[in-house]
Design a protein around this motif. Structure first.
Motif: not given
Length: 85
Positions: A42-61
């Motif tokens: 669940i924390d991993a999902l939160e970190l994925i959202v953090l990357l997108d929201k704060e740094y504009g990074i979308k993980l495609s995989d």
């Protein structure tokens, strides 16, 4: 890079509500999952959202996350190379 690592530690603590953890408690090379900080999927999902929201990074995989979220060092390195914000 040190500034990014400190910022990242603060955001991890804030986003994951790690009330008993201080920035100084997280070593740059500590594992974020398992024996280190003890984060879960669940924390991993939160970190994925953090990357997108704060740094504009979308993980495609999502499997990329395993290597990116290994430690603060690996996250900071990935953000430095891929950030759009």
């Amino acid at each position: 890079m040190e500034e990014l690592k400190e910022e990242l530690k603060g955001k991890i603590i804030e986003v994951l509500n790690l009330e008993d953890v201080a920035v100084a408690d997280i070593d740059d090379s500590d594992a974020l999952f398992g024996d280190g900080l003890g984060l879960d999927s669940i924390d991993a999902l939160e970190l994925i959202v953090l990357l997108d929201k704060e740094y504009g990074i979308k993980l495609s995989d999502p499997k990329q996350g395993k290597s990116i979220f290994e430690s603060v060092n690996t996250m900071a390195d990935y953000i430095a190379k891929n950030r759009t914000k």
